[in-house]
Design an enzyme around this catalytic site. Structure first.
Site, PDB file in Angstrom:
ATOM      1  N   GLU A 138       0.850  -1.194   0.000  1.00 54.08           N
ATOM      2  CA  GLU A 138       0.000   0.000   0.000  1.00 54.08           C
ATOM      3  C   GLU A 138       0.885   1.243   0.000  1.00 54.08           C
ATOM      4  O   GLU A 138       1.811   1.339   0.806  1.00 54.08           O
ATOM      5  CB  GLU A 138      -0.909   0.023   1.235  1.00 54.08           C
ATOM      6  CG  GLU A 138      -1.961   1.106   1.138  1.00 54.08           C
ATOM      7  CD  GLU A 138      -2.943   1.105   2.323  1.00 54.08           C
ATOM      8  OE1 GLU A 138      -4.117   1.399   2.097  1.00 54.08           O
ATOM      9  OE2 GLU A 138      -2.524   0.797   3.447  1.00 54.08           O
ATOM     10  N   GLY A 272       2.295   0.933  11.479  1.00 54.96           N
ATOM     11  CA  GLY A 272       1.995   0.070  12.613  1.00 54.96           C
ATOM     12  C   GLY A 272       1.748  -1.349  12.164  1.00 54.96           C
ATOM     13  O   GLY A 272       2.254  -2.307  12.749  1.00 54.96           O
ATOM     14  N   ALA A 273       0.965  -1.481  11.083  1.00 55.76           N
ATOM     15  CA  ALA A 273       0.631  -2.802  10.555  1.00 55.76           C
ATOM     16  C   ALA A 273      -0.015  -2.607   9.192  1.00 55.76           C
ATOM     17  O   ALA A 273      -0.317  -1.485   8.780  1.00 55.76           O
ATOM     18  CB  ALA A 273      -0.317  -3.549  11.496  1.00 55.76           C
ATOM     19  N   MET A 274      -0.242  -3.732   8.479  1.00 52.14           N
ATOM     20  CA  MET A 274      -0.855  -3.672   7.148  1.00 52.14           C
ATOM     21  C   MET A 274      -1.807  -4.838   6.967  1.00 52.14           C
ATOM     22  O   MET A 274      -1.464  -5.987   7.250  1.00 52.14           O
ATOM     23  CB  MET A 274       0.238  -3.705   6.073  1.00 52.14           C
ATOM     24  CG  MET A 274      -0.289  -3.733   4.654  1.00 52.14           C
ATOM     25  SD  MET A 274      -1.254  -2.243   4.265  1.00 52.14           S
ATOM     26  CE  MET A 274      -2.327  -2.888   2.983  1.00 52.14           C
ATOM     27  N   GLU A 275      -2.993  -4.515   6.423  1.00 49.58           N
ATOM     28  CA  GLU A 275      -4.103  -5.458   6.382  1.00 49.58           C
ATOM     29  C   GLU A 275      -4.075  -6.395   5.177  1.00 49.58           C
ATOM     30  O   GLU A 275      -5.113  -6.692   4.577  1.00 49.58           O
ATOM     31  CB  GLU A 275      -5.425  -4.687   6.382  1.00 49.58           C
ATOM     32  CG  GLU A 275      -5.707  -3.839   5.138  1.00 49.58           C
ATOM     33  CD  GLU A 275      -5.251  -2.398   5.225  1.00 49.58           C
ATOM     34  OE1 GLU A 275      -5.763  -1.557   4.476  1.00 49.58           O
ATOM     35  OE2 GLU A 275      -4.374  -2.102   6.063  1.00 49.58           O
ATOM     36  N   ASN A 276      -2.926  -6.924   4.805  1.00 48.07           N
ATOM     37  CA  ASN A 276      -2.881  -7.918   3.730  1.00 48.07           C
ATOM     38  C   ASN A 276      -3.884  -9.031   4.032  1.00 48.07           C
ATOM     39  O   ASN A 276      -3.942  -9.534   5.156  1.00 48.07           O
ATOM     40  CB  ASN A 276      -1.485  -8.523   3.616  1.00 48.07           C
ATOM     41  CG  ASN A 276      -0.391  -7.478   3.607  1.00 48.07           C
ATOM     42  OD1 ASN A 276      -0.405  -6.553   2.813  1.00 48.07           O
ATOM     43  ND2 ASN A 276       0.556  -7.625   4.524  1.00 48.07           N
ATOM     44  N   GLU A 307      -6.510  -4.137  12.130  1.00 45.35           N
ATOM     45  CA  GLU A 307      -6.192  -4.900  10.920  1.00 45.35           C
ATOM     46  C   GLU A 307      -7.211  -6.018  10.700  1.00 45.35           C
ATOM     47  O   GLU A 307      -7.580  -6.304   9.547  1.00 45.35           O
ATOM     48  CB  GLU A 307      -4.781  -5.485  11.009  1.00 45.35           C
ATOM     49  CG  GLU A 307      -3.685  -4.457  11.262  1.00 45.35           C
ATOM     50  CD  GLU A 307      -3.726  -3.256  10.334  1.00 45.35           C
ATOM     51  OE1 GLU A 307      -4.037  -3.425   9.134  1.00 45.35           O
ATOM     52  OE2 GLU A 307      -3.462  -2.137  10.819  1.00 45.35           O
ATOM     53  N   GLU A 329      -9.894   3.469   6.656  1.00 48.79           N
ATOM     54  CA  GLU A 329      -9.124   3.563   7.904  1.00 48.79           C
ATOM     55  C   GLU A 329      -9.998   3.949   9.088  1.00 48.79           C
ATOM     56  O   GLU A 329      -9.815   3.453  10.201  1.00 48.79           O
ATOM     57  CB  GLU A 329      -7.972   4.555   7.731  1.00 48.79           C
ATOM     58  CG  GLU A 329      -6.957   4.154   6.671  1.00 48.79           C
ATOM     59  CD  GLU A 329      -6.359   2.769   6.908  1.00 48.79           C
ATOM     60  OE1 GLU A 329      -6.399   2.269   8.051  1.00 48.79           O
ATOM     61  OE2 GLU A 329      -5.853   2.171   5.950  1.00 48.79           O
TER      62      GLU A 329
END
Length: 862
Positions: A138, A272-276, A307, A329
């Protein structure tokens, strides 16, 4: 020349023309441990082979596919070889003369490993010397790993085949297969967008469990590097994850949409994190190596839940274009905090206090910058969206969703969400699709609400207007709403908005402020009468926007302000305290409350504050107020008082408590006298002890960094500490400490490593910048203002987005609070012709100087 940009118009044209069916992606990562094959620029590469099948609505049409790669060896469209040198330019491969209906494209390229946290990031752990890979796509970086139609509304299935080194594990969106030798062939995904595809590979440590409900089992996995395995509290993470599964599936009335759910704690992660989809990547600082406060566990849990919420909102149903990034988001933020607040058995039922205390202060700050924008921002191209992961998109958006829930009702809100998921599963949507569903379930007309809340910028101010007779009985009560002018340079006009708020009445009882009444009502227009309060006795405090339902600045009436100032720490509940603290901070930033008075307020009330997240926020805000908003001639006096308080509170805190650790960190950040610095040194070398305080790895580095910044820890001391902690985290901490030293040589070395070289990995560059900028070293740093403006445009044009933004924001001379810095900034803005994205970042930083000058003037006049 498009460079690496993509406009919305181009994306819309491509979406009208194409329907993408499936990708088959074959990656050879067998050389990853050694760094891959070197390209002409010395970057390690890997072979990427992409086959994509898609339909064209027109015969003979032209389009393009996206790819960022050092070399392209083969482009074959419908069996015909194209001249790769001719068709591959500016991160695009031109595709001319499409067939009507089905087309097939094959691209063979050498793609590059990165050390910037974008594309396929490669990291070598100093503990075991093993390489670890993960992707971060992203917004537009899948094209750094495979040829792709890089826009969210061209969904497809993805089938990955990966050749990896012996002994590695490979994880992707689909369940991990048994490898055939060293080749891992994954099943195709459901139809998803390119930016949520993922690949994580390396000798990762893993722990496995499952979530079971109504006969269905979802496999759960948690991964981290072996060097962190001893610190991985997998059961705690699984517990939060299961809580999220339970609550979200009930509220969304839609089963988890993917085959498994892995959470991978990865190194040098920018966000912080990624929603794969089914393979969430999370920064591995969330695997805590040392003692942290409960606030850190709460933030980590919110990230995990955020996430997980995206698996439905964002991955199952995806925005058509990035102008609805805010909704993606904001929904994840709102529902993650609501889950913490309302899920049975949650450890953090006070999560709305944390939201008010941290997320909303971020939103209010962002909304007062010249770059403020409507929540539904105009996103014309990728450059726009890359700088739009901001406090409006996340925090104001979530605040307004909370307001929307209060406006339509929580049950009605989730009923609308359920209909939305069922109607649009594995498809793309616009905001109007969700609002239409909510209008259907709530019966509310949301068109005016949407126009005023989502399509305009700025913050409203709410004030009570109260008239009382001689006996203290209220004769009239109204809520006055103001729409202050937008910041200079901001687009749009200020507007009054409809607010659903609560008004709380509080009485002092036995030294505590107890809520004795609550009214919930709609506020609209400039003045809203509240006749229910007429004829009642005036309480000690009226608190507008009690329970924090709306998004607005709140001001207290004179009598309430007196009581709150004397008794802020005495509210029995944490949320009204947080709202009052936030209001005081807001007034300080707005130069309505002098910094010295803010310090006095905190000193009088923080000892009674039980919420550790609020305490830690106050620590940060006091330090910021003293460093930036206090009159220079008074600042040292304020810092002396604050540091003395941190030490007193540290000594008084319960041994081993969260408060003790928080105060230890606050003291370490501010220690200044020889005696105080001696104590830091003593805690470090073991000659001093504070009962219950564990001077563990992370706290040791806090002590070393402060001692380095004050000239008490030299290179030898830093190297000795690194010898104790020969990890990647230790290397970052040492880089910060070295850059923090108060010498011209240390500053020059740090500057050169970031500005004059592009070799540092993202996390180390961030660490060096954090050490370079020291509030006690203004004079030492003054000469870097001119150097910054000389370098920043070239850096922006030559570095990747993440690396350039770190430098543009982190090295801006924010500590040089003066008219001269404003003049230098204005001269650069007038002459440099920066891109819109860089202009925005510099203008935001300039606004910080302007705000600090006003606050200092207010403090000096106090």
């Amino acid at each position: 020349m498009p460079g690496t940009n993509l406009t919305r118009d181009e994306a819309q044209q491509r979406a009208r023309l194409l329907t993408v069916d499936a990708y088959e992606i074959d990656l050879d990562l067998s050389g990853a441990q050694e760094g891959g094959d070197a390209d002409d620029g010395g970057h390690g590469t890997f072979r990427s082979v992409t086959t994509v099948r898609f339909d064209s609505a027109e015969a003979g049409a032209d389009t393009f596919i996206d790819l960022v790669a050092p070399a392209v060896h083969e482009v074959r469209l419908n069996g015909e070889a194209l001249d790769a040198g001719a068709v591959f330019k500016d991160s695009r491969i031109a595709l001319a003369g499409l067939r009507a209906g089905r087309n097939e494209l094959r691209v063979v390229a050498d793609c590059a490993y990165t050390n910037t946290g974008e594309g396929l990031h490669r990291f070598v752990d100093p503990v075991d010397q093993q390489a670890y890979l993960y992707t971060q796509f992203e917004v537009p970086d899948a094209r750094r790993v495979y040829a792709s139609f890089e826009q969210p509304d061209l969904k497809a299935t993805f089938q990955f085949t990966v050749k990896a080194p012996e002994g590695w594990t490979v994880i992707s969106n689909s369940p991990t297969p048994e490898p055939s030798g060293t080749v891992w062939r994954f099943e195709p995904t459901p139809r998803i967008s390119t930016y949520i595809t993922a690949l994580i590979a390396g000798p990762y440590h893993s722990v496995h469990s499952s979530y079971e409900k109504d006969g269905r089992t979802v496999p759960l996995g948690i991964y981290c590097r072996p060097s962190l395995a001893e610190h991985l509290d997998a059961e705690e993470i699984f517990a939060v994850t299961r809580q999220g599964f339970e609550w979200f599936q009930e509220k969304f009335d839609y089963d988890y949409p993917f085959a498994k759910y892995d959470q991978l704690f990865v190194p040098e992660f920018n966000a912080g994190a990624m929603e794969n989809a089914g393979a969430v990547t999370i920064r591995d600082q969330y695997v805590f190596r040392s003692k942290v406060t409960d606030a850190a566990y709460e933030v980590r849990a919110e990230t995990i839940l955020h996430e997980l919420a995206h698996m439905w909102f964002g991955d199952l149903v995806t925005m058509e274009w990035w102008n609805d990034l805010w909704l993606n988001e904001s929904f994840a933020t709102y529902t993650s905090i609501a889950c913490q607040a309302y899920a049975p058995g949650s450890k953090w039922p006070h999560s709305w206090t944390t939201f008010a205390n941290s997320m909303k202060t971020w939103a209010y700050r962002q909304d007062q910058l010249p770059s403020t924008h409507p929540i539904m921002a105009e996103i014309n191209d990728l450059d726009d969206v890359l700088v739009n992961f901001d406090g409006i998109t996340y925090a104001k958006g979530a605040s307004v969703l909370k307001q929307l829930v209060a406006y339509v009702g929580m049950d009605e809100f989730f009923q609308g969400v359920q209909a939305y998921f069922k109607a649009h599963a594995f498809k793309n949507t616009r905001l109007s699709d969700l609002l239409g569903a909510l209008e259907e379930t709530s019966g509310r007309d949301l068109k005016t609400w949407s126009k005023k809340w989502l399509e305009t910028a700025g913050i409203n101010i709410l004030r009570p207007e109260i008239e009382v007779d001689a006996d203290g009985v209220i004769t009239s009560f109204a809520v006055k709403q103001e729409a202050p002018a937008l910041p200079p340079g901001a687009k749009g006009e200020p507007v009054l908005r409809p607010h659903r708020i609560a008004i709380g009445s509080y009485e002092l009882q036995g030294g505590k402020l107890v809520r004795t009444g609550r009214i919930e009502l709609d506020v609209d227009g400039a003045l809203t009468p509240v006749p229910q309060l007429a004829g009642t006795r005036r309480p000690d405090v009226f608190l507008l926007n009690d329970d924090d339902l709306s998004y607005a600045k709140v001001r207290l009436d004179e009598e309430s302000l007196k009581t709150v100032t004397a008794h802020l720490g005495d509210f029995t509940e944490s949320l009204p305290r947080a709202l009052s603290w936030a209001s005081a901070w807001d007034m300080t930033r707005d130069a309505e409350l002098p910094a010295r008075d803010y310090l006095s307020l905190v000193l009088s009330g923080i000892g009674k504050e039980s919420d550790i997240g609020v305490v830690q926020s106050l620590h940060r805000q006091v330090k910021l107020a003293l460093d930036l908003y206090a009159a220079p001639q008074w600042r040292e006096q304020g810092l002396t008082a604050w540091t003395a308080e941190t030490l007193d509170q540290l000594r008084a805190a319960a041994p081993g408590s969260d408060h003790q650790l928080a105060w230890a960190r606050a003291f370490a950040a501010s220690a200044r006298t020889d005696e105080q610095l001696d104590l830091l040194q003593g805690l470090l070398d073991g000659t001093e002890e504070i009962s219950g305080l564990a001077v563990d790895t992370e706290l040791r580095w806090s002590l070393v960094q402060r001692l380095a910044a004050t000239g008490r820890a030299d290179e030898k001391a830093i190297a000795a500490e690194l010898e104790r902690d020969k990890t990647s985290a230790g290397e970052r901490h040492a880089a910060t400490a070295r850059a923090a030293r108060p010498t011209a040589e240390a500053k020059a070395g740090a500057w050169a490593s970031v500005v004059e070289s592009d070799k540092l990995p993202n996390a180390v560059q961030e660490a060096v910048i954090g050490g370079f900028v020291q509030t006690d070293q203004r004079e030492l740093l003054a000469s870097y203002t001119a150097k910054y403006f000389d370098a920043v445009k070239d850096i922006w044009n030559s570095r990747s987005h993440e690396m350039a933004q770190q430098i543009a924001v982190g090295l801006y001379p924010a500590l040089q609070v003066s008219q001269e810095t404003l003049d230098a900034t204005d001269a650069w803005l007038a002459s440099a012709e920066p891109s819109a994205a860089l202009r925005r970042l510099i203008t935001e930083s300039r606004a910080g100087i302007e705000r600090a000058l006003k606050a200092r003037a207010a403090d000096a006049a106090a």
